[in-house]
Design a protein around this motif. Structure first.
Motif, PDB file in Angstrom:
ATOM      1  N   GLU A  95       0.844  -1.188   0.000  1.00  0.00           N
ATOM      2  CA  GLU A  95       0.000   0.000   0.000  1.00  0.00           C
ATOM      3  C   GLU A  95       0.884   1.244   0.000  1.00  0.00           C
ATOM      4  OE1 GLU A  95      -2.721  -0.065   3.252  1.00  0.00           O
ATOM      5  OE2 GLU A  95      -3.231  -2.184   2.986  1.00  0.00           O
ATOM      6  N   ASN A  96       0.293   2.372  -0.354  1.00  0.00           N
ATOM      7  CA  ASN A  96       1.014   3.636  -0.259  1.00  0.00           C
ATOM      8  C   ASN A  96       1.352   3.942   1.196  1.00  0.00           C
ATOM      9  OD1 ASN A  96       0.763   4.048  -3.014  1.00  0.00           O
ATOM     10  ND2 ASN A  96      -1.019   5.380  -2.822  1.00  0.00           N
ATOM     11  N   ALA A  97       2.494   4.563   1.413  1.00  0.00           N
ATOM     12  CA  ALA A  97       2.850   5.054   2.740  1.00  0.00           C
ATOM     13  C   ALA A  97       2.366   6.495   2.870  1.00  0.00           C
ATOM     14  CB  ALA A  97       4.353   4.989   2.946  1.00  0.00           C
ATOM     15  N   GLU A  98       1.711   6.792   3.991  1.00  0.00           N
ATOM     16  CA  GLU A  98       1.231   8.146   4.273  1.00  0.00           C
ATOM     17  C   GLU A  98       2.138   8.785   5.310  1.00  0.00           C
ATOM     18  OE1 GLU A  98      -2.811   7.994   5.473  1.00  0.00           O
ATOM     19  OE2 GLU A  98      -3.501   6.960   3.658  1.00  0.00           O
ATOM     20  N   ILE A  99       2.560  10.026   5.051  1.00  0.00           N
ATOM     21  CA  ILE A  99       3.533  10.686   5.914  1.00  0.00           C
ATOM     22  C   ILE A  99       3.016  12.074   6.278  1.00  0.00           C
ATOM     23  CG2 ILE A  99       5.935  11.411   6.169  1.00  0.00           C
ATOM     24  CD1 ILE A  99       6.602   9.527   3.829  1.00  0.00           C
ATOM     25  N   ILE A 126       2.608   6.089   8.253  1.00  0.00           N
ATOM     26  CA  ILE A 126       1.727   4.922   8.275  1.00  0.00           C
ATOM     27  C   ILE A 126       2.058   4.072   7.053  1.00  0.00           C
ATOM     28  CG2 ILE A 126      -0.668   4.120   8.171  1.00  0.00           C
ATOM     29  CD1 ILE A 126      -1.519   6.715   9.485  1.00  0.00           C
ATOM     30  N   ASN A 127       2.271   2.791   7.260  1.00  0.00           N
ATOM     31  CA  ASN A 127       2.576   1.831   6.196  1.00  0.00           C
ATOM     32  C   ASN A 127       3.881   2.132   5.436  1.00  0.00           C
ATOM     33  OD1 ASN A 127       0.202   0.354   6.683  1.00  0.00           O
ATOM     34  ND2 ASN A 127      -0.972   1.665   5.302  1.00  0.00           N
ATOM     35  N   PRO A 128       4.970   2.488   6.102  1.00  0.00           N
ATOM     36  CA  PRO A 128       6.226   2.682   5.355  1.00  0.00           C
ATOM     37  C   PRO A 128       6.674   1.371   4.709  1.00  0.00           C
ATOM     38  CG  PRO A 128       6.678   2.593   7.705  1.00  0.00           C
ATOM     39  CD  PRO A 128       5.183   2.655   7.566  1.00  0.00           C
ATOM     40  N   VAL A 129       7.155   1.462   3.464  1.00  0.00           N
ATOM     41  CA  VAL A 129       7.604   0.274   2.728  1.00  0.00           C
ATOM     42  C   VAL A 129       9.040  -0.042   3.122  1.00  0.00           C
ATOM     43  CG1 VAL A 129       8.024  -0.713   0.452  1.00  0.00           C
ATOM     44  CG2 VAL A 129       6.064   0.797   0.813  1.00  0.00           C
TER      45      VAL A 129
END
Length: 338
Positions: A95-99, A126-129
């Motif tokens: 998923e995309n990471a939100e920063i 949130i959700n860092p790859v």
């Protein structure tokens, strides 16, 4: 007001990122979409700039940004990393990471393009790859969305040009100048392993989404993959305008960082890397010849021949993964400016 300025805005994005994977002889135009990210996002941003005195400004900023997986990270195909010679497999369920970005920065200007700045930053992710080890006989890697992470730190930057004749009082130096550029960044981060991660429990050509506890794969509280605690750069530029000559010395230091994150379920420690500390020399000399203007360039890269080291470590045990000499590279160039 005469001392405070504000800029507020936002960006709306409606984005689709899709990857189709199949065998060499497959008709991909009819194949199923393997990796798909379809999202609508609103990304706000705001900056406040305060000028308490002449030549000094203080800026406060907030923004929300996205980091999208690369196509190869999202594709379930098998690739070879040309830099590390390690096989990696994409994860079609990324998923995309939100920063969310928060920052404060003070800037003091000595003159045009001459300044010293001090900045503080904080990023809530949130959700860092992240790239992680796959438990196989040979080293393979894949990609996961860690549940969350924070990154914070401080940076200082300084740039100034010195008139050598005025600085040292030597007439022989004429209009020669010495430009000094440097920056240093200290940062730290913490990964939160509270939650689930999506993985491919099928095959590369038949992916199947599965969920697993992030705490079984990611070490809670460790640094982000790819984040160094210390970054330092220095550049010295000597300029002789009359001789159309400039000489540059560049120094670059990056501290130890995680190249590939661990997999706790199989007790596999992270691969750490120590990038080389490099010193480079670049000299440019202009001259006239054959009715035209030319520039000769000489470069010496990694003058001290620093090498590269990547390893896994647990306690006193250390196993080399990649260790090699980079050597020193010399190059010459000649171009006609016009």
């Amino acid at each position: 007001t005469p001392y405070i300025r504000a800029a507020i805005g936002g960006r709306y994005e409606d984005a689709i990122q899709a990857v189709v994977v199949g065998g060499i002889d497959d008709d991909l135009s009819m194949g199923p979409v393997d990796g798909l990210i379809e999202e609508t996002d609103f990304l706000p941003a705001a900056t406040i700039t305060w000028n308490p005195v002449d030549d000094l400004q203080v800026r406060f900023g907030y923004s929300k940004t996205l980091t999208r997986p690369q196509f190869r990270e999202l594709a379930s195909a098998i690739f070879v990393n040309s830099e590390t010679d390690v096989t990696f497999i994409g994860n079609p369920f990324l998923e995309n990471a939100e920063i969310e970005n928060f920052g404060a920065r003070a800037e003091y200007y000595f003159g045009r393009s001459q300044f010293i700045t001090l900045g503080l930053f904080y990023k809530d992710m949130i959700n860092p790859v992240e790239e992680v080890i796959v438990p196989t006989e040979n080293i393979q890697t894949t990609f996961l969305n860690a549940p969350a992470a924070v990154l914070y730190g401080a940076e200082i930057e300084y740039e100034q040009t010195l008139d050598l004749e005025g600085w040292f009082g030597w007439d022989v130096l004429g209009d020669n100048e010495l430009t000094f550029k440097t920056n240093y960044t200290w940062s730290d981060s913490e990964v939160d392993a509270d939650g689930d991660v999506a993985i491919n429990i099928g095959t590369p050509l038949n992916p199947l989404r599965g969920l697993t506890d992030a705490a079984g794969r990611i070490e809670d509280g460790r640094r982000l993959q790819g984040q160094s605690e210390h970054l330092f750069n220095l550049q010295l530029i000597y300029t002789d305008t009359d001789a159309d000559l400039d000489a540059n010395i560049l120094f670059n230091y990056v501290s130890e960082r995680i190249r590939t994150a661990e997999t706790l379920a199989r007790n596999l420690p992270a691969i750490l890397e120590e990038p080389p500390t490099t010193v480079d020399l670049v000299v440019n000399k202009g001259f006239d010849a054959f009715g035209g203007e030319y520039q000769f360039t000489f470069k010496a890269q990694n003058i001290f021949g620093e090498g590269y080291d990547a390893f896994q470590q647990r306690g006193d045990q250390k196993i080399a993964v990649d260790t090699y000499d980079l050597g020193t590279v010399f190059s010459f160039g000649l171009k006609r400016t016009f």
